[in-house]
Design an enzyme around this catalytic site. Structure first.
Site, short mmCIF file in Angstrom:
data_model
loop_
_atom_site.label_atom_id
_atom_site.label_comp_id
_atom_site.label_asym_id
_atom_site.label_seq_id
_atom_site.Cartn_x
_atom_site.Cartn_y
_atom_site.Cartn_z
N ASP A 19 0.84 -1.20 0.00
CA ASP A 19 0.00 0.00 0.00
C ASP A 19 0.88 1.25 0.00
OD1 ASP A 19 -2.28 1.51 0.04
OD2 ASP A 19 -2.80 1.08 2.13
N ARG A 23 0.32 7.60 -2.73
CA ARG A 23 0.85 8.66 -1.88
C ARG A 23 2.33 8.93 -2.18
NH1 ARG A 23 -1.24 5.91 3.35
NH2 ARG A 23 -1.83 4.38 1.75
N HIS A 36 3.09 3.26 -8.97
CA HIS A 36 2.91 1.83 -9.25
C HIS A 36 4.17 1.26 -9.92
CE1 HIS A 36 -1.11 2.14 -7.87
NE2 HIS A 36 -1.60 2.77 -8.91
N LEU A 130 11.00 -20.66 -4.14
CA LEU A 130 10.03 -19.72 -3.56
C LEU A 130 8.71 -19.85 -4.31
CD1 LEU A 130 9.27 -17.14 -1.83
CD2 LEU A 130 9.95 -15.80 -3.82
C1 FPP Z 1 -1.60 0.25 -3.40
O1 FPP Z 1 -1.22 1.58 -3.53
C2 FPP Z 1 -1.06 -0.58 -4.46
C3 FPP Z 1 -1.80 -1.11 -5.48
C4 FPP Z 1 -3.25 -0.92 -5.62
C5 FPP Z 1 -1.21 -1.92 -6.57
C6 FPP Z 1 0.04 -2.69 -6.28
C7 FPP Z 1 0.74 -2.91 -7.57
C8 FPP Z 1 2.06 -2.91 -7.76
C9 FPP Z 1 3.03 -2.82 -6.66
C10 FPP Z 1 2.65 -2.94 -9.16
C11 FPP Z 1 2.58 -4.18 -9.95
C12 FPP Z 1 2.47 -5.46 -9.22
C13 FPP Z 1 3.25 -6.56 -9.44
C14 FPP Z 1 2.99 -7.84 -8.74
C15 FPP Z 1 4.39 -6.52 -10.38
P1 FPP Z 1 -2.34 2.70 -3.64
O2 FPP Z 1 -2.44 3.08 -5.08
O3 FPP Z 1 -3.61 2.24 -3.02
O4 FPP Z 1 -1.67 3.83 -2.80
P2 FPP Z 1 -2.41 4.98 -1.98
O5 FPP Z 1 -3.18 4.32 -0.87
O6 FPP Z 1 -1.26 5.79 -1.47
O7 FPP Z 1 -3.27 5.73 -2.95
#
Ligand code: FPP
Length: 252
Positions: A19, A23, A36, A130
């Site tokens: 998460d 931000r 991302h 893994l």
């Molecule tokens: C949360 O941050 C994260 C996500 C919704 C997506 C996670 C995806 C990745 C890390 C990239 C690709 C994944 C892989 C497995 C290669 P948020 O956008 O909710 O952050 P915020 O709460 O600060 O808005």
């Protein structure tokens, strides 16, 4: 990627709610997709660190069933990043002995994405270093409802005796059938919720909330969480191995 045997008190299965990408980007005046993208780099670092630490199972919450409600552009960015990650990392993951699996409603993605996911799973299915589980369009309540539906159908068809359904039998109908329950769930960015992630499987997991935003997560954060888990294990003493059985009163 080096691989060292984990001490017995180390978590066998770590699940992470990644998460804070949005931000991270906003704080830098960047578009969310930049967060991302950096998050995908953190995934790479974390997978390497998990192998280095001898962790057997790593589950990453990459896309929740609720994430479909984000603007179409962000959904496209996330899906694109995932495909890019698979294409650019699969060779290295496969060579490092990583077995990739996907849980979640994968049929909500287009046929090309579904095919790439299936190909990656087949290509890595013999690997054992893994187990990397990516939760995609995943929601625990939907998973549990789907398991209940399958059980009800089997009972209706006379293939299953309702009185025979116990915890292990129920778990065998979940997307995680055959996988160990997570011992440790980590959530980054300071939020302290499970957000519909592995609700059944995390019943006895230790929860660690780290203030770091996911794009800044790395080997030191993972090592810190494992050390904290190990301290808690020492304090609470023995607990049953991953049977799904209730923990003894003393260690609850
Ligand atoms: C949360 O941050 C994260 C996500 C919704 C997506 C996670 C995806 C990745 C890390 C990239 C690709 C994944 C892989 C497995 C290669 P948020 O956008 O909710 O952050 P915020 O709460 O600060 O808005």
């Amino acid at each position: 990627m080096a691989h060292r045997a984990a001490p017995s008190s180390a978590p066998r299965h770590i699940a992470i709610i990644m998460d804070g990408n949005g931000r991270w980007a906003t704080r830098r005046g960047l578009p969310r997709v930049a967060g991302h993208r950096e998050g995908a780099r953190a995934v790479r670092r974390t997978v390497e660190a998990a192998i280095e630490q001898g962790i057997g199972w790593l589950t990453l919450f990459a896309f929740s069933s609720e994430n479909w409600r984000r603007p179409a552009e962000e959904v496209t960015d996330l899906t694109g990043l995932l495909r890019h990650y698979l294409r650019s990392e699969l060779n290295e993951l496969a060579e490092a002995g990583v077995r990739l699996r996907v849980i979640g409603e994968r049929d909500r993605f287009g046929p090309a994405v579904q095919q790439e996911l299936a190909d990656a799973e087949v290509r890595t299915e013999a690997n054992t270093t893994l187990n990397l589980v990516i939760a995609l369009s995943y929601g625990a309540r939907a998973e549990i409802a789907a398991a209940a539906r399958r059980i009800a159908e089997a009972a209706k068809a006379g293939r299953l005796e309702p009185a025979s359904i116990d915890e292990a039998g129920f778990a065998a109908h979940l997307a995680t059938a055959g996988m160990p329950d997570p011992d440790l769930v980590i959530r980054t960015s300071g939020e302290q919720r499970l957000s519909n992630f592995l609700l059944w499987q995390a019943a006895y997991a230790e929860l660690i909330f780290d203030d770091v935003l996911w794009p800044d997560f790395g080997a030191a954060n993972l090592a810190g969480a494992i050390a904290e888990y190990t301290r808690r294990e020492r304090r609470f003493g023995a607990r049953p191995a991953h049977t799904g059985a209730a923990r003894p009163e003393a260690s609850r």
